[in-house]
Design a protein around this motif. Sequence first.
Motif, PDB file in Angstrom:
ATOM      1  N   ILE A  41       0.830  -1.204   0.000  1.00  0.00           N
ATOM      2  CA  ILE A  41       0.000   0.000   0.000  1.00  0.00           C
ATOM      3  C   ILE A  41       0.867   1.258   0.000  1.00  0.00           C
ATOM      4  O   ILE A  41       0.592   2.226  -0.701  1.00  0.00           O
ATOM      5  CB  ILE A  41      -0.977  -0.023   1.196  1.00  0.00           C
ATOM      6  CG1 ILE A  41      -2.022  -1.114   0.982  1.00  0.00           C
ATOM      7  CG2 ILE A  41      -1.640   1.329   1.391  1.00  0.00           C
ATOM      8  CD1 ILE A  41      -2.887  -1.379   2.183  1.00  0.00           C
ATOM      9  N   THR A  42       1.958   1.233   0.778  1.00  0.00           N
ATOM     10  CA  THR A  42       2.875   2.366   0.807  1.00  0.00           C
ATOM     11  C   THR A  42       3.510   2.588  -0.558  1.00  0.00           C
ATOM     12  O   THR A  42       3.619   3.724  -1.028  1.00  0.00           O
ATOM     13  CB  THR A  42       3.965   2.135   1.868  1.00  0.00           C
ATOM     14  OG1 THR A  42       3.345   1.884   3.129  1.00  0.00           O
ATOM     15  CG2 THR A  42       4.888   3.327   1.975  1.00  0.00           C
ATOM     16  N   ALA A  43       3.915   1.513  -1.227  1.00  0.00           N
ATOM     17  CA  ALA A  43       4.523   1.640  -2.549  1.00  0.00           C
ATOM     18  C   ALA A  43       3.530   2.202  -3.554  1.00  0.00           C
ATOM     19  O   ALA A  43       3.883   3.038  -4.395  1.00  0.00           O
ATOM     20  CB  ALA A  43       5.058   0.288  -3.017  1.00  0.00           C
ATOM     21  N   LEU A  44       2.277   1.768  -3.476  1.00  0.00           N
ATOM     22  CA  LEU A  44       1.272   2.287  -4.399  1.00  0.00           C
ATOM     23  C   LEU A  44       0.967   3.755  -4.147  1.00  0.00           C
ATOM     24  O   LEU A  44       0.791   4.539  -5.082  1.00  0.00           O
ATOM     25  CB  LEU A  44       0.001   1.452  -4.303  1.00  0.00           C
ATOM     26  CG  LEU A  44       0.102   0.035  -4.883  1.00  0.00           C
ATOM     27  CD1 LEU A  44      -1.165  -0.742  -4.581  1.00  0.00           C
ATOM     28  CD2 LEU A  44       0.368   0.083  -6.357  1.00  0.00           C
ATOM     29  N   ILE A  45       0.897   4.147  -2.886  1.00  0.00           N
ATOM     30  CA  ILE A  45       0.643   5.553  -2.567  1.00  0.00           C
ATOM     31  C   ILE A  45       1.822   6.428  -2.995  1.00  0.00           C
ATOM     32  O   ILE A  45       1.638   7.506  -3.554  1.00  0.00           O
ATOM     33  CB  ILE A  45       0.331   5.715  -1.063  1.00  0.00           C
ATOM     34  CG1 ILE A  45      -1.029   5.086  -0.755  1.00  0.00           C
ATOM     35  CG2 ILE A  45       0.360   7.175  -0.650  1.00  0.00           C
ATOM     36  CD1 ILE A  45      -1.361   5.030   0.712  1.00  0.00           C
ATOM     37  N   ILE A  74       2.142   9.899  -5.217  1.00  0.00           N
ATOM     38  CA  ILE A  74       2.556  11.151  -4.586  1.00  0.00           C
ATOM     39  C   ILE A  74       3.884  11.662  -5.119  1.00  0.00           C
ATOM     40  O   ILE A  74       4.026  12.854  -5.401  1.00  0.00           O
ATOM     41  CB  ILE A  74       2.628  10.966  -3.052  1.00  0.00           C
ATOM     42  CG1 ILE A  74       1.218  10.741  -2.505  1.00  0.00           C
ATOM     43  CG2 ILE A  74       3.275  12.160  -2.385  1.00  0.00           C
ATOM     44  CD1 ILE A  74       1.192  10.413  -1.030  1.00  0.00           C
ATOM     45  N   ILE A  75       4.868  10.790  -5.284  1.00  0.00           N
ATOM     46  CA  ILE A  75       6.203  11.242  -5.684  1.00  0.00           C
ATOM     47  C   ILE A  75       6.201  11.887  -7.070  1.00  0.00           C
ATOM     48  O   ILE A  75       6.757  12.977  -7.228  1.00  0.00           O
ATOM     49  CB  ILE A  75       7.220  10.090  -5.576  1.00  0.00           C
ATOM     50  CG1 ILE A  75       7.448   9.775  -4.097  1.00  0.00           C
ATOM     51  CG2 ILE A  75       8.525  10.440  -6.262  1.00  0.00           C
ATOM     52  CD1 ILE A  75       8.345   8.609  -3.839  1.00  0.00           C
ATOM     53  N   PRO A  76       5.592  11.284  -8.109  1.00  0.00           N
ATOM     54  CA  PRO A  76       5.580  11.995  -9.400  1.00  0.00           C
ATOM     55  C   PRO A  76       4.816  13.308  -9.361  1.00  0.00           C
ATOM     56  O   PRO A  76       5.201  14.267 -10.023  1.00  0.00           O
ATOM     57  CB  PRO A  76       4.902  11.002 -10.345  1.00  0.00           C
ATOM     58  CG  PRO A  76       5.114   9.690  -9.725  1.00  0.00           C
ATOM     59  CD  PRO A  76       5.090   9.931  -8.252  1.00  0.00           C
ATOM     60  N   PHE A  77       3.736  13.371  -8.574  1.00  0.00           N
ATOM     61  CA  PHE A  77       2.985  14.615  -8.458  1.00  0.00           C
ATOM     62  C   PHE A  77       3.848  15.690  -7.805  1.00  0.00           C
ATOM     63  O   PHE A  77       3.888  16.834  -8.253  1.00  0.00           O
ATOM     64  CB  PHE A  77       1.715  14.373  -7.657  1.00  0.00           C
ATOM     65  CG  PHE A  77       0.798  15.555  -7.606  1.00  0.00           C
ATOM     66  CD1 PHE A  77       0.149  15.995  -8.741  1.00  0.00           C
ATOM     67  CD2 PHE A  77       0.597  16.241  -6.418  1.00  0.00           C
ATOM     68  CE1 PHE A  77      -0.695  17.089  -8.696  1.00  0.00           C
ATOM     69  CE2 PHE A  77      -0.243  17.333  -6.360  1.00  0.00           C
ATOM     70  CZ  PHE A  77      -0.891  17.761  -7.499  1.00  0.00           C
TER      71      PHE A  77
END
Length: 144
Positions: free
Chosen positions: A10-14, A18-21
């Motif tokens: 779940i952390t990897a998916l979130i 978030i990181i590219p945004f």
Amino acid sequence: MTLATKIILITALILSIIIPFGYYLIGEKNKKRYKRTIGVNAFFFFGAFAIASVMLLGGPQVNAAAAGDTSAALSTGLGYIAAALVTGLSCIGGGIAVASAASAALGAISEDSSVLGKSLIFVGLAEGVCLYGLIISFMILGKL
């Protein structure tokens, strides 16, 4: 899957969202930031996909005899795959046909408005391909 692996996934998916945004907002303000943002997004998405694949495939093995009749499970699975392929491919083909027919119809209507009925028939025939695929997939699912 344990709780820790679910939290990691779940952390990897979130983070893949978030990181590219954040990279897009905080990064350099030039024309290359769009390509870099898409690259970072694809990297994190496929990274999360790889993590999920490893976690799902690394789980406990299930004995086929204990799981039930394998021939029935195989035929059911192949039936679902066939229904998905029929629907997906017919909709892709119908979309290509509608794109061609609709653009030609709009061009013809802009020159002569009396061809509206004829052009709508051709667009409707192209959309019918999708409906035929959907009907066939319902027939396949009805046999399962």
